[in-house]
Motif scaffolding. Structure first.
Motif, PDB file in Angstrom:
ATOM      1  N   ILE A   1       0.843  -1.207   0.000  1.00 26.40           N
ATOM      2  CA  ILE A   1       0.000   0.000   0.000  1.00 26.40           C
ATOM      3  C   ILE A   1       0.874   1.253   0.000  1.00 26.40           C
ATOM      4  O   ILE A   1       0.628   2.210  -0.747  1.00 26.40           O
ATOM      5  N   ARG A   2       1.909   1.242   0.831  1.00 24.31           N
ATOM      6  CA  ARG A   2       2.785   2.423   0.886  1.00 24.31           C
ATOM      7  C   ARG A   2       3.477   2.652  -0.461  1.00 24.31           C
ATOM      8  O   ARG A   2       3.652   3.796  -0.897  1.00 24.31           O
TER       9      ARG A   2
ATOM     10  N   ILE B   1       1.025   4.254  -2.799  1.00 25.73           N
ATOM     11  CA  ILE B   1       0.770   5.652  -2.418  1.00 25.73           C
ATOM     12  C   ILE B   1       1.921   6.530  -2.880  1.00 25.73           C
ATOM     13  O   ILE B   1       1.711   7.634  -3.428  1.00 25.73           O
TER      14      ILE B   1
ATOM     15  N   ARG C   1       1.422   9.557  -5.572  1.00 23.34           N
ATOM     16  CA  ARG C   1       1.302  10.761  -4.763  1.00 23.34           C
ATOM     17  C   ARG C   1       1.103  12.021  -5.624  1.00 23.34           C
ATOM     18  O   ARG C   1       0.305  12.897  -5.305  1.00 23.34           O
TER      19      ARG C   1
ATOM     20  N   VAL D   1      -2.369  12.278  -6.821  1.00 22.62           N
ATOM     21  CA  VAL D   1      -3.256  12.694  -5.739  1.00 22.62           C
ATOM     22  C   VAL D   1      -3.161  14.199  -5.523  1.00 22.62           C
ATOM     23  O   VAL D   1      -4.166  14.909  -5.394  1.00 22.62           O
TER      24      VAL D   1
ATOM     25  N   ILE E   1      -5.126  12.619   1.540  1.00 20.30           N
ATOM     26  CA  ILE E   1      -5.054  11.165   1.718  1.00 20.30           C
ATOM     27  C   ILE E   1      -4.799  10.877   3.189  1.00 20.30           C
ATOM     28  O   ILE E   1      -3.969  11.513   3.842  1.00 20.30           O
TER      29      ILE E   1
ATOM     30  N   VAL F   1      -4.075   7.579   5.779  1.00 16.44           N
ATOM     31  CA  VAL F   1      -3.678   6.168   5.789  1.00 16.44           C
ATOM     32  C   VAL F   1      -3.729   5.671   7.230  1.00 16.44           C
ATOM     33  O   VAL F   1      -3.106   6.258   8.119  1.00 16.44           O
TER      34      VAL F   1
ATOM     35  N   ILE G   1      -7.015   2.576  -5.988  1.00 14.00           N
ATOM     36  CA  ILE G   1      -6.679   3.975  -5.691  1.00 14.00           C
ATOM     37  C   ILE G   1      -6.982   4.859  -6.893  1.00 14.00           C
ATOM     38  O   ILE G   1      -7.551   5.953  -6.762  1.00 14.00           O
TER      39      ILE G   1
ATOM     40  N   ILE H   1      -7.352   5.034   3.246  1.00 15.99           N
ATOM     41  CA  ILE H   1      -6.892   3.659   3.028  1.00 15.99           C
ATOM     42  C   ILE H   1      -6.617   3.055   4.398  1.00 15.99           C
ATOM     43  O   ILE H   1      -5.848   3.597   5.189  1.00 15.99           O
TER      44      ILE H   1
ATOM     45  N   VAL I   1     -10.518   0.790   0.764  1.00 14.53           N
ATOM     46  CA  VAL I   1     -10.163   2.037   0.070  1.00 14.53           C
ATOM     47  C   VAL I   1     -11.455   2.844  -0.082  1.00 14.53           C
ATOM     48  O   VAL I   1     -12.366   2.429  -0.813  1.00 14.53           O
TER      49      VAL I   1
ATOM     50  N   ASP J   1     -13.512   6.736  -0.676  1.00 15.25           N
ATOM     51  CA  ASP J   1     -13.371   8.057  -1.288  1.00 15.25           C
ATOM     52  C   ASP J   1     -14.650   8.851  -1.058  1.00 15.25           C
ATOM     53  O   ASP J   1     -15.663   8.318  -0.595  1.00 15.25           O
TER      54      ASP J   1
END
Length: 630
Positions: free
Chosen positions: A480-481, A484, A488, A491, A498, A500, A524, A542, A556, A558
């Motif tokens: 996941i990291r 992201i 990024r 985003v 965001i 987390v 994502i 997330i 996830v 939104d």
């Protein structure tokens, strides 16, 4: 009909056997009781003997010690003679405790090595207020006379009881013969002379009339009733014969129908539409059609010789499952539901098959199996999986193409930072007195910027590579990291915040890292696309949670446009999309990847705006389905 009731007693008759049984039982009981009585008397006599020995120790030790101290040999012999004259005493001895080579020893009687009880007593003398051991008294008692008395007593008891038992047994046998045996002979004679074609008068015994019916009279009554029933059966025999004739004719007609049906079944087997074989529960295949033999690569000679066994055709990893499931199901229900497995061909290769089986009604140890070759279907499935994998790779490449601008911005940041740090390093080194610490720090930052750019390039390249599925331990939080970090810039470009929330100490799962990265990136990106044209708060959340029922869960969320009404499941269908330029394959591919890992992917609408996608993954997966990585 009256029959004589005084037959001759034969050696093998019931009366003789009764006499033998009574005598044998009585003798056994007498022997057991006699042995118990003798044992109790023996224990009593031994206890008396031991008490006598204890009394000797209490009454004679002090006087013997005084005479031994005075070395009065005559008085010692007199006192020892008195002890020896006691019942069952065999030997007695006094021995002086002396350090010289010639101690005083007085011994009377003869010692024996068996059937004796021996006691040893210390002789103590009080000299100047202190007890001193001056010698030892040895006393040996014999058990021979005691046992002789017990044997005599035993024979006396046994002979008396034997005579009494014999007389009582003769009386019992006489009464049994008079009351029962002679009447049984009469009943046997009646039964032997009975002829169903020439019925005899009813059976009667020569004995006084009884007020109440006893067991023998019940037997006589039963014989007479049996005679009447036999006569009724004999009278209806002609009707039965006629019915049998009709049944034989009907059976012949049924056999003809069965032969015709068997011929149809044989034509079905010989038609070789599918593989068919007849099996034995122990593993033997005793009949099979050509389609099955061709499927496994054997010929009819192997079948006739008995070398063809379904247990040998089964690979080793399937045998335990067959024993626990297939054989058990057949024994319990008489049939086996169709299942997929593999057979070993004669050349050692494997053939995938679909097999169903049923046991015969008359014998649960034999049955018939129907086998369908799945080779072509497996090839088609493999081709379909390869096409799906290629489609998944195309989806990843398409997504990465859409992110070209953002990825370029991400790469530009560490490269620009590296250039600035390099310029700074040169300035620190270009001074009259170079500041090496500052230069080293700048160089270290350059290395960090280079690693960051390299990691970003590695992540991008992994999405374009076409490699085989690599099952390994994967940290879902790390995946996941990585996604992201990769997304990024995208985003930030759309002004999305965001948040987390990843669980600590999340256990690793076994799976393919690249495929799981594709699932995370797809979810994502879908959330980003859903929030592009939304006014107000744009937030991407997330989360990962610890396992529930051995499955960890990732969500996830939104605040985008949400899901189509009543279509939360339809969005996972192939080619279904709500985007103007979408392919409709992203969620379909993501669900296939998650299910291949033994998990589940679904979506739900939020209470306010937006939607939440969830997927679970097992922490200890045993799912063996493999998917070719794009």
């Amino acid at each position: 009909m009256l029959f004589p009731s005084t037959p001759r007693i034969a050696f093998h008759s019931l009366t003789v056997r009764l006499l033998s049984s009574v005598l044998l039982f009585s003798v056994c009981v007498t022997l057991i009781l006699t042995v118990v009585q003798l044992y109790l008397e023996y224990r009593h006599d031994v206890s008396d003997l031991e008490l006598r020995l204890d009394q000797i120790g209490k009454t004679n030790l002090d006087s013997l010690a005084e005479r031994l101290w005075a070395l009065d040999e005559n008085q010692l012999r007199l006192q020892l003679t008195g002890i020896l004259r006691l019942p069952d005493m065999r030997a007695v001895e006094v021995r002086e405790a002396s350090n010289t080579g010639n101690p005083l020893v007085i011994r009377l009687g003869e010692r024996s090595a068996s059937s004796t009880i021996t006691r040893e007593y210390p002789l103590l003398y009080n000299a100047q207020g202190q007890n001193t051991r001056i010698g030892t008294l040895y006393v040996q008692a014999t058990l021979v006379d005691l046992r002789r008395r017990l044997v005599h007593t035993g024979w006396t008891i046994f002979l008396n009881q034997a005579a009494e038992i014999f007389l009582v047994s003769l009386f019992i046998v006489y009464i049994f013969h008079k009351q029962i045996t002679r009447h049984l002979f009469a009943i046997a004679t009646f039964a032997a002379s009975y002829r169903i074609s020439d019925p005899s008068p009813p059976l009667q015994l020569r004995r006084p009339t009884r007020r109440h019916e006893d067991e023998l009279q019940r037997v006589v009554t039963a014989f007479n009733i049996l005679s009447d029933n036999l006569q009724a059966a004999y009278r209806s025999l002609n009707d039965i014969n006629e019915q049998l004739s009709r049944d034989v004719a009907a059976r012949r007609q049924t056999e003809a129908v069965l032969r015709e049906r068997e011929a149809r079944i044989r034509r079905l087997i010989d038609a070789d539409i599918i593989g068919i074989f007849l099996w034995d529960i122990e593993g033997l295949i005793f009949e099979a059609n050509d389609a099955f033999l061709l499927m496994v690569g054997y010929d009819r000679g192997d079948l006739v010789s008995g070398r063809l066994r379904w247990t040998d055709l089964t690979p080793p990893e399937w045998r335990e499952r067959d024993a626990q499931q297939w054989v058990a199901e057949l024994k319990m229900t008489g049939r086996m539901q169709p299942m997929e497995k593999e057979y070993l061909r004669k050349d050692g290769s494997r053939v995938p098959v679909l097999i169903g089986s049923a046991s015969f009604e008359e014998s649960a140890n034999q049955g018939v199996a129907f086998v369908l070759d799945l080779t072509e279907r497996k090839r088609a499935e493999e081709a379909l999986r390869e096409a799906q994998a290629n489609l998944a790779r195309v989806a990843r490449v398409t997504t990465m193409g859409e992110l070209t601008a953002s990825l370029a911005h991400e790469l530009n940041q560490p490269i620009a930072a590296a250039v600035v740090n390099a310029y700074t390093c040169l300035q620190w080194l270009g001074r009259k007195q170079p500041d090496l610490e500052e230069a080293r720090a700048a160089a270290t930052r350059i290395v960090g910027n280079g690693k960051l750019a390299g990691e970003l390039i590695t992540r991008i390249r992994s999405q374009f590579e076409k490699t085989a599925v690599k099952r390994e331990a994967v940290d879902v939080n790390e995946v996941i990291r990585e996604m992201i970090a990769l997304l990024r810039s995208e985003v930030m470009r759309h002004n999305i915040s965001i948040r987390v929330e990843l669980a600590d100490d999340l256990p690793q799962i076994i799976g393919d890292r690249v495929q799981l990265q594709q699932v995370a990136m797809n979810l994502i990106m879908n959330s980003i696309d859903a929030m592009k044209g939304v006014d107000g708060l744009r937030e991407l959340i997330i989360k990962s949670r610890r396992p529930e029922n051995e499955h960890l869960i990732v969500s996830v969320s939104d605040t985008g446009i949400g899901l189509p009404s009543q279509q939360t499941e339809q969005i996972f269908n192939a080619f279904f999309t709500t985007k103007p330029h979408g392919t409709g394959m992203g969620l379909r591919i993501s669900r296939s990847i998650v299910e291949a890992h033994g998990g589940r992917l679904w979506a739900s609408a939020n209470d306010g705006r937006g939607a939440t996608f969830y997927f679970t993954l097992p922490t200890q997966t045993t799912h063996t389905t493999s998917v070719t990585a794009a």
